[in-house]
Design a protein around this motif. Structure first.
Motif, PDB file in Angstrom:
ATOM      1  N   LEU A   2       0.845  -1.190   0.000  1.00 34.54           N
ATOM      2  CA  LEU A   2       0.000   0.000   0.000  1.00 34.54           C
ATOM      3  C   LEU A   2       0.881   1.240   0.000  1.00 34.54           C
ATOM      4  O   LEU A   2       1.774   1.375   0.832  1.00 34.54           O
ATOM      5  N   GLU A 237     -15.278  -0.794  -2.448  1.00 38.84           N
ATOM      6  CA  GLU A 237     -14.269  -0.060  -1.690  1.00 38.84           C
ATOM      7  C   GLU A 237     -14.452  -0.283  -0.194  1.00 38.84           C
ATOM      8  O   GLU A 237     -15.576  -0.461   0.287  1.00 38.84           O
ATOM      9  N   ALA A 259     -10.180  -6.317  -1.598  1.00 41.28           N
ATOM     10  CA  ALA A 259      -9.313  -6.346  -2.780  1.00 41.28           C
ATOM     11  C   ALA A 259      -9.551  -7.614  -3.597  1.00 41.28           C
ATOM     12  O   ALA A 259      -9.312  -7.642  -4.807  1.00 41.28           O
ATOM     13  N   ALA A 266     -11.009  -0.734  -4.141  1.00 40.57           N
ATOM     14  CA  ALA A 266     -10.236   0.227  -3.350  1.00 40.57           C
ATOM     15  C   ALA A 266     -10.111  -0.260  -1.914  1.00 40.57           C
ATOM     16  O   ALA A 266     -11.100  -0.678  -1.299  1.00 40.57           O
ATOM     17  N   ALA A 267      -8.896  -0.187  -1.377  1.00 36.75           N
ATOM     18  CA  ALA A 267      -8.625  -0.539   0.015  1.00 36.75           C
ATOM     19  C   ALA A 267      -7.856   0.614   0.645  1.00 36.75           C
ATOM     20  O   ALA A 267      -6.714   0.878   0.268  1.00 36.75           O
ATOM     21  N   LEU A 301      -4.461  -3.716  -4.379  1.00 32.40           N
ATOM     22  CA  LEU A 301      -3.748  -3.032  -3.297  1.00 32.40           C
ATOM     23  C   LEU A 301      -2.673  -2.083  -3.820  1.00 32.40           C
ATOM     24  O   LEU A 301      -2.387  -1.053  -3.202  1.00 32.40           O
ATOM     25  N   SER A 306      -5.942   2.658  -3.908  1.00 33.23           N
ATOM     26  CA  SER A 306      -5.679   2.126  -2.576  1.00 33.23           C
ATOM     27  C   SER A 306      -4.494   2.834  -1.938  1.00 33.23           C
ATOM     28  O   SER A 306      -3.555   3.222  -2.635  1.00 33.23           O
TER      29      SER A 306
END
Length: 432
Positions: A2, A237, A259, A266-267, A301, A306
């Motif tokens: 990330l 998300e 994910a 979206a994370a 990710l 993200s």
């Protein structure tokens, strides 16, 4: 895995600062409009042609035979059926509690206005069948429609080559368990057009609900007006507001769980703890290689949608979360309930360490069809209310009309609509 986004020195502009997937629905319309128009013009043949082109299979007919539904129900894993039943029970309890009742108000002697709650007469439910057979989406769409009292429910899900052109058997089993017997092997834009316009095989619906890919979202945008829609759902998300008390293993697992849906999922982790951010990074490195869909998860990710968002404190984290308006928002902080009470923009909020988003996906009793792409600032998730309409029913006696008639005439003259007033004076001029 990330990337880091540092907002600790920022005081506003969070909505634009937090990353999102780039989804161009307008661009997808160029592909979708001809498909929808073809279905409008040629009916079932156009739906079957599009299914052969996009899904790689052409069923003998669009409607799933009753025997296929019965067979799927008999052959489904009993453990899966038990889980389906539990999900239905819990969601039905929530829907029944949310069900609004008709109300009659006496506004004056002899004058009543009833707000009558009326179910949609016919709705179409869409259940995707791309990267995963979303059996839970059958439940999330069908149960509120049934509790609302909708008399006509049609469901469409893409035909699958490995199942002879039928939708996934687990989806069919869920339909059978819910008593939905009008099921169509159709996916994508062509399925939505089939539901909206009707064909020689199916009657048009009043409302289409359910999630899907960008082409499904584009079809909803194009067909809105022909038919009502719930929302234009984008990629899923998750946002997690967490402080130093959060369990990094839990946080990482929850980011991974969303994910897993889609490379565009979206994370987003929002935290004031550098130590937690580092621990979550370490957990992601450990957990992702163990996941069945590792490649998809890594893509999501690592995508621009993200990030780990660093904030000064939990107060700023709440501001960021409200600006982002996530589809799913988890609160994993020391005072999770207190923080959650300050959230005003989210599709659904999951409070504390033992309420992961995946619980809501299946068996929390909440609905997982939720607004995405920041739309939670103005839209709500799917509920029984989506399948209901309000009608005012006005009943006035002659005396009640006489009591207020002069005011109606006055307002009609003020708007230069004298015939409106005349419709009242024609009644008031009669002998009393």
């Amino acid at each position: 895995m990330l990337r880091r986004l540092d907002l600790r020195d920022q005081t506003d502009g969070y909505r634009d600062a937090v990353p999102r997937a780039e989804v161009d629905v307008e661009h997808a319309l160029a592909a979708v409009v001809p498909i929808c128009d073809d279905v409008r013009d040629r009916g079932a043949a156009a739906v079957l042609d599009a299914g052969e082109r996009f899904d790689g299979v052409r069923p003998e007919r669009l409607r799933v035979p009753a025997e296929a539904l019965e067979k799927a129900l008999v052959e489904v894993d009993p453990a899966v059926l038990d889980a389906i039943d539990e999900s239905i029970v819990r969601l039905r309890l929530t829907c029944e509690a949310e069900l609004e009742r008709s109300v009659t108000v006496d506004v004056a002697p002899g004058a009543t206005v009833e707000r009558r709650i009326v179910p949609m007469q016919r709705v179409g439910l869409y259940v995707p069948g791309g990267l995963a057979p979303l059996v839970s989406t059958v439940i999330m769409n069908a149960v509120p429609a049934q509790v609302a009292g909708v008399p006509g429910i049609a469901l469409a899900s893409p035909p699958q080559p490995e199942f002879g052109g039928l939708p996934h058997p687990t989806i069919l089993a869920a339909c059978a368990r819910l008593g939905i017997d009008e099921v169509y092997a159709a996916g994508g834009a062509q399925a939505l057009a089939m539901l909206a316009y009707g064909t020689e095989e199916n009657e048009a619906v009043n409302l289409v609900t359910g999630p899907g890919n960008i082409f499904v979202a584009a079809a909803k945008r194009h067909l809105q007006g022909v038919v009502a829609i719930d929302a234009e759902a984008g990629p899923t998300e998750i946002a997690i507001v967490a402080d130093a008390t959060a369990d990094a293993e839990f946080v990482a697992a929850d980011l991974i769980s969303q994910a897993e849906h889609d490379p565009l999922a979206a994370a987003v982790l929002v935290t004031d703890s550098l130590e937690l951010a580092a621990a979550v990074d370490a957990e992601l490195e450990r957990q992702v290689p163990l996941a069945r869909h590792e490649e998809r998860i890594r893509t999501a990710l690592a995508g621009q949608q993200s990030a780990t968002v660093l904030v000064r404190d939990v107060d700023q984290g709440v501001d960021v979360a409200n600006a982002y308006a996530a589809e799913h928002l988890e609160i994993q902080t020391a005072d999770a309930a207190g923080v959650a009470a300050r959230i005003v923009n989210a599709g659904a909020v999951f409070v504390g360490s033992f309420a992961p988003v995946s619980l809501g996906d299946y068996a929390a009793g909440s609905n997982h069809v939720l607004p995405t792409a920041g739309c939670a600032c103005h839209s709500s998730g799917l509920s029984v209310r989506a399948f209901l309409k309000n009608m005012h029913v006005v009943t006035y006696s002659e005396a009640a009309l006489r009591d207020v008639g002069d005011r109606v005439v006055t307002l009609a003259e003020a708007e230069d609509l004298p015939s409106h007033g005349a419709a009242v004076t024609a009644r008031l001029g009669r002998a009393q």
